[in-house]
Design a protein around this motif. Structure first.
Motif, mmCIF file in Angstrom:
data_model
loop_
_atom_site.group_PDB
_atom_site.id
_atom_site.type_symbol
_atom_site.label_atom_id
_atom_site.label_comp_id
_atom_site.label_asym_id
_atom_site.label_seq_id
_atom_site.Cartn_x
_atom_site.Cartn_y
_atom_site.Cartn_z
ATOM 1 N N TRP A 42 -29.476 -13.653 2.793
ATOM 2 C CA TRP A 42 -30.747 -13.168 2.259
ATOM 3 C C TRP A 42 -30.923 -11.660 2.426
ATOM 4 N N CYS A 43 -29.951 -10.994 2.964
ATOM 5 C CA CYS A 43 -30.125 -9.545 3.190
ATOM 6 C C CYS A 43 -29.587 -8.758 1.991
ATOM 7 N N ALA A 44 -29.995 -7.500 1.897
ATOM 8 C CA ALA A 44 -29.548 -6.662 0.770
ATOM 9 C C ALA A 44 -28.051 -6.438 0.815
ATOM 10 N N THR A 45 -27.492 -6.329 2.012
ATOM 11 C CA THR A 45 -26.050 -6.090 2.108
ATOM 12 C C THR A 45 -25.278 -7.187 1.385
ATOM 13 N N GLY A 46 -25.666 -8.444 1.636
ATOM 14 C CA GLY A 46 -24.957 -9.575 1.040
ATOM 15 C C GLY A 46 -25.141 -9.673 -0.457
ATOM 16 N N ARG A 47 -26.191 -9.058 -1.006
ATOM 17 C CA ARG A 47 -26.498 -9.205 -2.435
ATOM 18 C C ARG A 47 -26.392 -7.875 -3.171
ATOM 19 N N SER A 48 -25.719 -6.933 -2.539
ATOM 20 C CA SER A 48 -25.669 -5.575 -3.078
ATOM 21 C C SER A 48 -24.686 -5.461 -4.234
ATOM 22 N N VAL A 151 -17.103 -1.752 -3.721
ATOM 23 C CA VAL A 151 -16.402 -2.528 -2.691
ATOM 24 C C VAL A 151 -17.033 -3.919 -2.584
ATOM 25 N N ASP A 152 -16.403 -4.759 -1.783
ATOM 26 C CA ASP A 152 -16.976 -6.078 -1.477
ATOM 27 C C ASP A 152 -17.801 -5.922 -0.190
ATOM 28 N N PRO A 153 -19.123 -6.001 -0.293
ATOM 29 C CA PRO A 153 -19.954 -5.714 0.885
ATOM 30 C C PRO A 153 -19.814 -6.753 1.999
ATOM 31 N N HIS A 154 -19.568 -8.033 1.610
ATOM 32 C CA HIS A 154 -19.401 -9.082 2.634
ATOM 33 C C HIS A 154 -18.171 -8.796 3.483
ATOM 34 N N ALA A 155 -17.083 -8.446 2.782
ATOM 35 C CA ALA A 155 -15.826 -8.217 3.499
ATOM 36 C C ALA A 155 -15.988 -7.041 4.460
ATOM 37 N N HIS A 156 -16.667 -6.001 3.995
ATOM 38 C CA HIS A 156 -16.867 -4.828 4.850
ATOM 39 C C HIS A 156 -17.707 -5.177 6.070
ATOM 40 N N LEU A 157 -18.785 -5.915 5.844
ATOM 41 C CA LEU A 157 -19.659 -6.306 6.955
ATOM 42 C C LEU A 157 -18.898 -7.183 7.955
ATOM 43 N N ALA A 206 -33.601 -3.122 9.980
ATOM 44 C CA ALA A 206 -34.015 -4.437 9.469
ATOM 45 C C ALA A 206 -34.131 -4.458 7.948
ATOM 46 N N GLY A 207 -33.590 -3.444 7.268
ATOM 47 C CA GLY A 207 -33.557 -3.449 5.806
ATOM 48 C C GLY A 207 -34.953 -3.587 5.218
ATOM 49 N N TRP A 208 -35.071 -4.530 4.270
ATOM 50 C CA TRP A 208 -36.359 -4.667 3.573
ATOM 51 C C TRP A 208 -37.432 -5.345 4.432
ATOM 52 N N HIS A 209 -37.071 -5.725 5.666
ATOM 53 C CA HIS A 209 -38.069 -6.233 6.628
ATOM 54 C C HIS A 209 -38.557 -5.123 7.566
ATOM 55 N N SER A 210 -38.075 -3.918 7.360
ATOM 56 C CA SER A 210 -38.340 -2.853 8.341
ATOM 57 C C SER A 210 -39.828 -2.539 8.499
ATOM 58 N N ARG A 211 -40.585 -2.672 7.407
ATOM 59 C CA ARG A 211 -42.027 -2.373 7.511
ATOM 60 C C ARG A 211 -42.695 -3.294 8.542
ATOM 61 N N TRP A 308 -28.959 -12.908 -9.836
ATOM 62 C CA TRP A 308 -29.464 -13.065 -8.472
ATOM 63 C C TRP A 308 -30.519 -12.004 -8.201
ATOM 64 N N CYS A 309 -31.191 -12.184 -7.100
ATOM 65 C CA CYS A 309 -32.302 -11.292 -6.759
ATOM 66 C C CYS A 309 -32.196 -10.895 -5.296
ATOM 67 N N CYS A 310 -32.524 -9.684 -4.993
ATOM 68 C CA CYS A 310 -32.770 -9.299 -3.601
ATOM 69 C C CYS A 310 -33.795 -8.165 -3.601
ATOM 70 N N HIS A 311 -33.900 -7.452 -2.488
ATOM 71 C CA HIS A 311 -34.982 -6.469 -2.366
ATOM 72 C C HIS A 311 -34.435 -5.132 -1.910
ATOM 73 N N TYR A 312 -34.915 -4.070 -2.533
ATOM 74 C CA TYR A 312 -34.677 -2.735 -1.994
ATOM 75 C C TYR A 312 -35.626 -2.530 -0.808
ATOM 76 N N ASP A 313 -35.186 -1.740 0.176
ATOM 77 C CA ASP A 313 -36.128 -1.252 1.195
ATOM 78 C C ASP A 313 -36.570 0.124 0.675
#
Ligand SMILES: Cc1cc2nc3c(=O)[nH]c(=O)nc-3n(C[C@H](O)[C@H](O)[C@H](O)COP(=O)(O)OP(=O)(O)OC[C@H]3O[C@@H](n4cnc5c(N)ncnc54)[C@H](O)[C@@H]3O)c2cc1C
Length: 387
Positions: A42-48, A151-157, A206-211, A308-313
């Motif tokens: 559910w994080c932006a990294t995984g859906r970037s 790049v593949d963000p999952h692989a990097h993470l 915390a990405g888009w949860h940082s607020r 797919w959908c995710c959120h910018y911070d």
């Protein structure tokens, strides 16, 4: 209660890079990363879209991307011959209409002055390179000849996280639900599981949860969760050699395997804070397809095959990251507000946060201008190239 020298809230691209670079900077203390979703789905990294460009208007962003690109290219040296983040080198083509031509020229000049291999293509040159592109209403484009791609963000993470753990960083599958402050300084975090961690230093990654996380420390953070959709399209007519193409309207597309992916930010008055993952009916047909079909006539016959959908911070003051200490809460460091370009900046930001913690100041790239002072002064440091 357990204790740590540093607690990092959020263990995706930015949190994990911070943990890893703390070790690179020789930090020997106990580092705990608290991550509430170890699946990272559910994080932006995984859906970037996970693309890297030098084409920014703020010099810090160009420098962060340069470091990110170098880091991604050194992945086998860093992690061993088996390490693979599916790096593709392919330029961005950031197109401008007559109205935006002056800004494009100024941006490309800045990028070139910082060593970016970016050239200015006139419409004829653009058409010679991309014969399928309609250039009739374009004044030109910036084109990344090298040093850009994705790049593949999952692989990097996964690589960063595994290495950080191997170097003694603790990852805790838990959620931070409260922050203890004593005499205007961080004293610890409280966890959903019921326990807590005493600490004098917290990094909010915390990405888009940082607020919400910053609010636990009494901070009103101008970083908002804003939904962004990515559509996967299948086009029967080949459009060879496409890079990451960005129309003057902000509609972008790039190849992804045998398909293309595409998206656009909605108009500001249709961009409320949101935490759900629903995809609005008709969004693609209303805000993307007409532009795609105008820019690339072959796209008239495309089919949407997935989305797919995710959120910018989203950093609403100026679309630039907010980094470093908060002046009113000693020990609370921010690493958020990346507004859609945080994946490529994660290695550089991780290094920068580690430098702040280990040495008390930035050593590599001076990111002082991304600090809280501009928020306090309401003095935006606007980034022009945001999509
Ligand atoms: C659709 C889309 C396309 C994008 N395309 C690009 C691109 O092409 N190039 C680029 O550079 N960037 C891109 N980005 C932006 C980039 O993906 C993000 O800026 C980057 O991934 C942010 O990483 P992060 O670690 O800061 O945040 P995230 O990846 O959102 O991770 C934050 C983590 O914190 C955890 N967390 C949150 N709150 C708590 C809590 N209270 N307790 C414990 N854990 C918590 C979450 O579970 C999450 O794992 C895109 C973003 C989106 C949404």
């Amino acid at each position: 209660m357990q204790s740590a020298d540093v607690v990092i809230i959020g263990g995706a691209a930015v949190g994990s890079a911070t943990a890893l670079f703390l070790r690179r900077e020789g930090f020997k203390g106990r580092v705990v990363v608290v991550e509430k979703d170890s699946s990272y789905q559910w994080c932006a990294t995984g859906r970037s879209v996970a693309s890297v460009r030098r084409q920014f208007s703020t010099h810090e962003n160009i420098e962060l991307s340069t470091f990110g690109w170098q880091y991604f290219n050194r992945i086998k040296e860093e992690y061993g011959p088996e390490a693979d983040i599916s790096l593709v080198q392919r330029g961005y083509a950031i197109m401008a209409s007559a109205e935006g031509a002056g800004i494009l020229r100024a941006n490309v000049a800045l990028q070139q002055s910082l060593g970016a291999d970016v050239e200015l293509l006139a419409p004829e040159a653009l058409n010679a390179r991309f014969s399928w592109l309609n250039v009739e209403d374009l004044a030109g484009a910036g084109w990344g000849r090298s040093g850009e791609g994705w790049v593949d963000p999952h692989a990097h993470l996964a690589l960063m996280r595994k290495r950080a753990i191997a170097e003694g960083v603790t990852y805790l599958a838990d959620e931070v639900v409260g922050i203890d402050i004593e005499r205007d300084a961080v004293a610890g975090v409280r966890l959903a599981s019921g326990g807590g961690i005493a600490t004098r230093t917290i990094v909010c990654a915390a990405g888009w949860h940082s607020r919400k996380v910053a609010a636990m420390a009494g901070i009103d953070l101008p970083v908002h969760p804003r939904k962004r959709y990515v559509f996967v399209i299948d086009c029967p007519t080949p459009i060879p050699g496409a890079g990451l193409m960005i129309d003057p309207s902000g509609v972008y597309f790039r190849p992804e395997g045998r398909y293309h992916i595409t998206g656009v930010a909605p108009p500001e008055d249709e961009d409320p804070d949101a935490e759900d993952f629903d995809i609005e009916d008709g969004y693609f047909e209303r805000l993307i397809w007409p532009t795609l079909a105008h820019r690339v006539p072959a796209f008239e016959t495309l089919k949407v095959v997935n989305a797919w959908c995710c959120h910018y911070d989203l950093s609403t003051l100026d679309h630039n990251a907010i980094l470093g200490p908060h002046p009113d809460v000693s020990g609370f460091l921010l690493a958020c507000g990346f507004s859609g370009h945080g994946l490529q900046h994660s290695p550089g930001v991780g290094r920068a946060m580690a430098e702040l913690i280990a040495h008390g100041h930035y050593r590599s790239i001076d990111l002082t201008r991304f600090g809280w002072a501009r928020i306090a002064a309401n003095a935006p440091l606007a980034e022009a190239n945001v999509f």
